[in-house]
Design an enzyme around this catalytic site. Structure first.
Site: not given
Ligand code: NDP
Length: 317
Positions: A49, A54, A153, A209, A218, A230, A286, A292, A296
């Site tokens: 995605d 972005y 969306s 999610p 974490k 983040r 993400g 990660q 996941n």
């Molecule tokens: P998540 O809730 O999956 O969070 C992802 C972040 O959590 C990662 O970048 C990482 O951050 C941390 N993480 C993930 N897995 C682990 C793990 N196993 N252990 C430790 N830390 C972990 O999703 P996002 O909020 O990033 O959103 C995911 C995707 O959804 C986006 O990339 C985008 O494509 C889409 N999106 C769409 C939107 C819309 O308006 N349509 C809005 C927001 C997102 P860290 O940097 O801390 O390691």
């Protein structure tokens, strides 16, 4: 990996999808972005995605993602992008007008180095554009072969219903995807969006999610923020720090004990919980590190029994 149909569309998408918001093209280096994407692809993720906005500048994340996906045959994965949010100061540099959507799709195809995207999302609802203009523009993209399926969306349920109705009057291609937020801390779609999408055959691809990492366990009360996360990365930390509240920390502790009892990680519990909904096609994560992704993806093998789901509901009340 396991795969599900995208609503009533014929394509199948991996239960775990990988996105690029706040990571690829923003703070994650190209080689790490590639490592994450390659890891995901090798584990069977076929759903990637992106969005025009972005990255640190418009279309930057699309360029990163295109490079990362370059070794793989284009038809072997589902690639998505979106438009709506401003890409410049002009009055027409935003929204869902035919003019803006058309110029953004062209620029996205260039940045993604492809002739077509599988899903093109209207990133939010735009009250300044008539529904007829929005759905007929998406229909034209499909007829031109530049988009396979239209999506929305974070549209309110009533606007999704209106779009479906206008499409049936105009005889245009039906919308096939809806991308709202959904996680243990944000369940609003259970009320109207999820049942409506199921009724009209839109596959639901849920973003954040893991609540941006809070549902990985974490971030804990009284403990330092994990370096490099983040929450500690200057230009993006504000997206997550507002969720780091005492109330959420207390719930995370209780959820961690559920995950421990099952012998899985909290991120796997959170993803399996999202995927318990059959109307959801993919949980869109993400990842800033390949490890990660590995952790996941294992969530697809987790089945949550009824007593565990009840326990989780009690915690989340
Ligand atoms: P998540 O809730 O999956 O969070 C992802 C972040 O959590 C990662 O970048 C990482 O951050 C941390 N993480 C993930 N897995 C682990 C793990 N196993 N252990 C430790 N830390 C972990 O999703 P996002 O909020 O990033 O959103 C995911 C995707 O959804 C986006 O990339 C985008 O494509 C889409 N999106 C769409 C939107 C819309 O308006 N349509 C809005 C927001 C997102 P860290 O940097 O801390 O390691």
């Amino acid at each position: 990996m396991k795969y599900r149909r995208l609503g009533k569309a014929g394509i199948k998408v991996s239960e775990i999808a990988l996105g690029s918001w706040l990571t690829y093209g923003t703070v994650t280096e190209q080689n790490t972005a590639e490592a994450c994407v390659h890891q995901a692809y090798e584990l069977g993720v076929n759903h990637f995605d992106c969005a025009n906005v972005y990255g640190s500048t418009p279309h930057e994340a699309e360029r990163f993602l295109a490079k990362a996906l370059q070794p793989f045959p284009r038809d072997s994965y589902v690639l998505t992008t979106k438009a709506f949010w401003p890409v410049g100061p002009g009055v027409n540099d935003r929204g869902l007008s035919r003019k803006h959507l058309t110029s953004q799709l062209e620029q996205s195809l260039k940045a993604l180095n492809t002739d077509y995207v599988d899903i093109f999302y209207c990133h939010r609802y735009d009250p300044d554009t008539e529904m007829e203009e929005i759905v007929s523009t998406i229909d034209d993209f499909v007829r031109q072969g530049k988009v396979r399926y239209g999506g929305v969306s974070e549209w309110p349920a009533e606007k999704i219903a209106e779009a479906v109705q206008v499409q049936s009057v105009l005889g245009t291609h039906p919308l096939r995807a809806s991308q709202p937020v959904y996680n243990m801390f944000n369940r609003y779609i259970e009320q109207a969006v999820l049942p409506l999408c199921e009724q009209y055959g839109l596959g639901v691809v849920v973003f954040s999610p893991l609540a941006q990492g809070l549902l990985t366990g974490k971030y804990r009360k009284g403990q330092p923020l994990p370096p490099g996360s983040r929450a500690t990365t200057e230009k993006i930390s504000h997206f997550i720090t507002r969720y780091l509240t005492d109330e959420n920390f207390a719930k995370v502790e209780d959820l961690l004990s559920v995950a421990n009892d099952l012998g899985i990680s909290l991120s796997q519990l959170a993803l399996a919980w999202v995927l318990r909904q059959p109307a959801i096609s993919s949980a869109l994560i993400g990842a800033s590190k390949p490890e990660q992704v590995v952790e996941n993806v294992k969530a697809v093998d987790v089945e949550l029994p009824l007593d565990i789901l009840k326990r989780i509901d009690q915690i989340l009340q």
